[in-house]
Write a protein that holds these residues in place. Structure first.
Motif, mmCIF file in Angstrom:
data_model
loop_
_atom_site.group_PDB
_atom_site.id
_atom_site.type_symbol
_atom_site.label_atom_id
_atom_site.label_comp_id
_atom_site.label_asym_id
_atom_site.label_seq_id
_atom_site.Cartn_x
_atom_site.Cartn_y
_atom_site.Cartn_z
ATOM 1 N N GLN A 93 -3.009 -7.614 -13.773
ATOM 2 C CA GLN A 93 -1.859 -6.679 -14.638
ATOM 3 C C GLN A 93 -0.976 -6.322 -13.528
ATOM 4 O OE1 GLN A 93 -5.149 -4.467 -15.206
ATOM 5 N NE2 GLN A 93 -4.999 -4.537 -17.516
ATOM 6 N N ILE A 94 -1.224 -6.435 -12.027
ATOM 7 C CA ILE A 94 0.070 -5.515 -11.158
ATOM 8 C C ILE A 94 0.917 -6.505 -11.078
ATOM 9 C CG2 ILE A 94 0.305 -5.322 -8.767
ATOM 10 C CD1 ILE A 94 -2.176 -4.207 -7.995
ATOM 11 N N TYR A 111 4.196 -9.263 -4.996
ATOM 12 C CA TYR A 111 3.210 -8.922 -5.077
ATOM 13 C C TYR A 111 2.472 -10.187 -3.394
ATOM 14 C CZ TYR A 111 -2.237 -7.903 -3.885
ATOM 15 O OH TYR A 111 -3.265 -6.948 -4.215
ATOM 16 N N PRO A 112 2.262 -9.930 -2.518
ATOM 17 C CA PRO A 112 1.897 -11.237 -1.203
ATOM 18 C C PRO A 112 0.614 -10.707 -1.225
ATOM 19 C CG PRO A 112 2.615 -8.834 0.102
ATOM 20 C CD PRO A 112 2.885 -8.361 -1.237
ATOM 21 N N LYS A 124 1.640 -4.864 0.906
ATOM 22 C CA LYS A 124 0.851 -5.946 0.284
ATOM 23 C C LYS A 124 -0.295 -3.821 -0.290
ATOM 24 C CE LYS A 124 -3.391 -7.885 -0.019
ATOM 25 N NZ LYS A 124 -4.898 -7.040 -0.154
ATOM 26 N N ALA A 125 -0.036 -3.367 1.262
ATOM 27 C CA ALA A 125 -0.260 -1.977 1.380
ATOM 28 C C ALA A 125 -0.111 -1.120 0.328
ATOM 29 C CB ALA A 125 -0.290 -1.787 2.993
ATOM 30 N N ARG A 126 1.034 -1.239 -0.004
ATOM 31 C CA ARG A 126 1.992 -0.490 -0.639
ATOM 32 C C ARG A 126 1.421 -0.356 -2.272
ATOM 33 N NH1 ARG A 126 8.129 1.272 0.595
ATOM 34 N NH2 ARG A 126 8.216 0.476 1.625
ATOM 35 N N TYR A 127 1.208 -1.683 -2.530
ATOM 36 C CA TYR A 127 0.836 -2.133 -3.793
ATOM 37 C C TYR A 127 -0.624 -1.934 -4.201
ATOM 38 C CZ TYR A 127 4.933 -4.711 -5.891
ATOM 39 O OH TYR A 127 5.945 -5.094 -5.792
#
Length: 741
Positions: A93-94, A111-112, A124-127
């Motif tokens: 979904q992201i 998105y990694p 990645k940490a932010r997502y």
């Protein structure tokens, strides 16, 4: 009026967000008549993603971090927030949301999946901040009081929802692990003093890796640690797949990958590997090379095949089909489109998938589009027994009867990220054989486990203040309702044993004379509650966070047909109120139908109930008589709405959300016009009610004229405001009447 004496209404996602386009202008018009400001905050998935990347966006694209703002607001004694269901985002979904936003010109990074640089790790940490249930832990600064309002229960008894008949030869059953899972490996400790801890992995050669540092623990806080064995999990899946084939029942996995956003996708991935074992055994290196991650579901694996030559892709697709040909039948999310139970982690959410299975006589849909007995596979045994007890009760006693059954309300411990739902930042896939442990500031080991590579280890916290508040709320609800209240706790489970000690300490702080308060293991508590509701008697379940989530779907879906019709109040610990509007598990299907056919069957009754409770709270808290009148008349209007069966129907050409919204508005205006408590409001709404009644046929015709046609909303995750307004407010006549208020 103070800036804080207002209602905050949340913009969320999917069907609830579409419904907001129709209902919010009405709320503002009616509330404004009583000098009640209504403000909004955007906590949608798209809004949350944009909020964590201000540095990559142009000035005009930046958005405020509304979730963080609300997180501060709910700490205020004046907070009054109405929170609609939002997406608890899975990785697919992201990624889909990122793709849509980039198509709209937002220069967001990919998105990694496997970050290799510091920059990728930061991205990645932010997502990951918006992954899973990122909203609820921030807003839920109180415990949950959730129940079916009297009007809803009355309607359900007069119009009982569909309930399938149970056959004496039903093969439906629930299976769970009997060793090696989170439940059996759990250790728990109550902190005697405040400290700062760290979580470490100690490898077999003694190398210590700090997995998380700076973990603040308060005096009296309960800390749990546990793990799920990869080997035990894999063996469990293999046994259940073989047994489903042998018994001729559907294999169905039931998880909560959206809420348990680190552990459950990994578990889901192991199930995908097990079900398609031959595919991964034969093509594993190729699938790994093209980034096919089973944790994201079979759909992601299939999508990754596009990177392969056609002959190689066809060979893998044939081997996937062979798994269906030789393996057990698998439960389907959409039989027509071939979407299985294992396609997408967020498609099958246990609290939304198990109750319909029970309602449908222990059956789920097979590949032929027919209902078939199912094996419900719930790996962790912590709460699986509750569903097993419900299935077994129906097999022994037949289907529950919504026309006569009682209710099971819930008081849920959820404040300040209580219990397992607060484990996301403390959950790890074990990198190597060794030991996982939590160590305090003085070097004392609080909890430790011997683990193997690939095991899933997690810790979670439950603060003392929420537990004390939870006990108080349970006592108050038992007294107000005059019904037994049962704490669903198992003395043989490590965490529950610590909570029982606290209950024993905190109950004497309250007047419990004449109250029936019990502590029972969840399976026994479920059987006790089922016995009572079959006799038409009510019971209050007092549970931890996960069971709160499960039970507030299970019993409402069986009692009244949907959990969206429940009243959900969160009395915030610092005062104030958070008013939630039910579950959104069906929201994606509703949006799909609306986009294809112009018919939105989302029922906004939860929003109507929450708004009435919010207005009543505001009226009482700030002595606003107009708000109290709005609350009482909205309650009356909601009862009329139900008795006249104005809820949205399923098919094109029938009443949909927009028509339902018209009827609620009309009944509310009529109730305001005839009340004698506030003559100014009565006079103001008399012509409104008259206009709504006189123009009913015209308004409904203007709405119906849009049905049967595709609707372009300008986006799924971030619809364009003008397009969504036009789609959800197609009646010019209704819009003009509302504008006149």
């Amino acid at each position: 009026m103070s800036e804080q004496h207002k209602i905050i209404y949340t913009w969320t996602d999917e069907a609830p967000a579409l419904a907001t386009h129709a209902f919010l202008p009405i709320i503002r018009a009616f509330a404004g008549a009583a000098e009640v400001p209504v403000d909004t905050r955007d906590i949608s998935l798209a809004g949350r993603i944009l909020a964590v990347f201000p540095d990559v966006l142009a000035d005009a694209q930046r958005v405020s971090d509304d979730l963080a703002d609300l997180g501060q607001m709910v700490l205020s004694p004046e907070a009054n927030v109405i929170k609609l269901p939002n997406i608890s985002a899975s990785i697919p979904q992201i990624k889909a949301c990122i793709k849509e936003l980039r198509g709209k010109g937002y220069p967001l990074p990919d998105y990694p999946d496997e970050p290799k640089t510091d920059a990728e790790r930061d991205i990645k940490a932010r997502y990951d901040k918006v992954k899973g249930s990122a909203v609820n832990p921030v807003l839920r600064e109180g415990n949950s009081d959730r129940r079916a309002p009297a009007s809803v229960k009355t309607y359900a008894r007069a119009n009982p929802p569909r309930m399938g008949a149970w056959s004496s030869d039903s093969k439906a059953h629930v299976v769970t692990m009997d060793a090696g899972d989170f439940r059996h490996n759990e250790k728990s400790v109550t902190l005697p003093a405040a400290t700062t801890a760290r979580i470490e992995h100690v490898a077999a050669d003694g190398t210590v890796t700090v997995m998380k540092d700076g973990l603040k623990l308060l005096e009296g806080e309960v800390l749990d640690g546990t793990f799920m064995s990869k080997k035990a999990l894999a063996a469990f899946f293999e046994r259940q797949i073989a047994d489903a084939k042998a018994q001729g029942v559907l294999f169905s996995l039931h998880m909560k990958a959206t809420m348990m956003k680190v552990s459950d996708p990994i578990i889901f991935g192991h199930c995908v590997r097990a079900f398609y074992k031959d595919v991964f055994a034969k093509h594993g290196p190729v699938l790994a090379e093209i980034g096919a991650n089973p944790n994201d579901g079979l759909a992601a694996v299939i999508a990754s095949l596009e990177a392969l030559p056609s002959d190689q892709r066809a060979a893998i697709e044939a081997d996937i089909q062979a798994c269906y040909d030789t393996g057990p039948g698998i439960a389907m999310v959409n039989s027509d489109k071939g979407i299985t139970n294992l396609h997408v982690p967020s498609d099958i959410i246990i609290d939304a998938s198990m109750p319909p299975m029970i309602r449908d006589s222990g059956r789920m849909w097979n590949a032929a589009g027919e209902l078939q007995d199912a094996k419900a596979v719930i790996p962790d045994s912590s709460y699986a027994g509750v569903y097993a007890a419900t299935v077994e009760d129906c097999q022994a006693n037949g289907a529950l009867d919504p026309a006569t059954m009682g209710s099971v309300a819930n008081v849920g411990l959820m404040a300040q990220k209580a219990e397992e739902y607060g484990s996301h930042d403390k959950t790890f896939e074990v990198p190597a054989d060794g030991t996982m442990r939590a160590v305090d500031a003085d070097g004392n080991t609080l909890i430790e486990h011997r683990v193997e590579a690939g095991d899933i280890w997690r810790a979670c916290q439950t603060k003392d203040a929420p537990i004390r508040d939870w006990v108080k709320l349970a006592v108050n609800r038992a007294r107000d309702a005059g019904t037994p209240a049962v704490f669903w706790l198992d003395a043989d489970r490590a965490h529950d044993a610590e909570l029982i000690k606290k209950i024993d300490a905190y109950l004497p702080e309250h007047d419990t004379a004449g109250l029936e308060l019990k502590v029972m293991p969840p399976v026994d508590a479920c059987r006790y509650s089922l016995e009572r509701i079959r006799r038409g008697e009510d019971t209050i379940s007092v549970t931890g966070n996960v069971l709160r989530d499960y039970l507030t779907d299970l019993f409402p879906i069986l009692e009244v047909g949907t959990s969206a019709r429940m009243l959900s109040i969160v009395p915030l610990m610092n005062g104030g109120g958070l008013f939630e509007t039910g579950a959104g598990g069906s929201a994606p299907k509703h949006v799909q139908q609306f986009r294809e056919e112009g018919h939105l069957r989302w029922d906004s009754l939860g929003e109507y109930l929450a708004l009435a409770a919010s207005l009543q709270y505001l009226g009482d808290m700030f002595d606003n008589p107009g708000a109290r009148v709005l609350a009482s008349t909205l309650d009356e209007a909601t009862g009329t709405y139900l008795l006249n069966n104005r809820s949205p129907q399923r098919k094109v050409g029938q009443l949909d959300n927009r028509g339902s919204c018209y009827f609620l508005t009309r009944y509310w205006a009529e109730s305001l016009a005839k009340q004698d408590t506030n003559t100014a409001l009565a006079e103001r709404f008399k012509p409104v009610a008259e206009a709504l009644i006189a123009n009913e046929e015209k308004i409904l015709a203007e709405i119906d004229a849009t049905q049967g046609k595709p609707q372009d909303l300008g986006g799924y995750y971030r619809p364009e405001q003008e397009e969504a307004d036009a789609a959800m407010r197609p009646s010019r006549t209704l819009n003009e009447i509302i504008a006149s208020v």
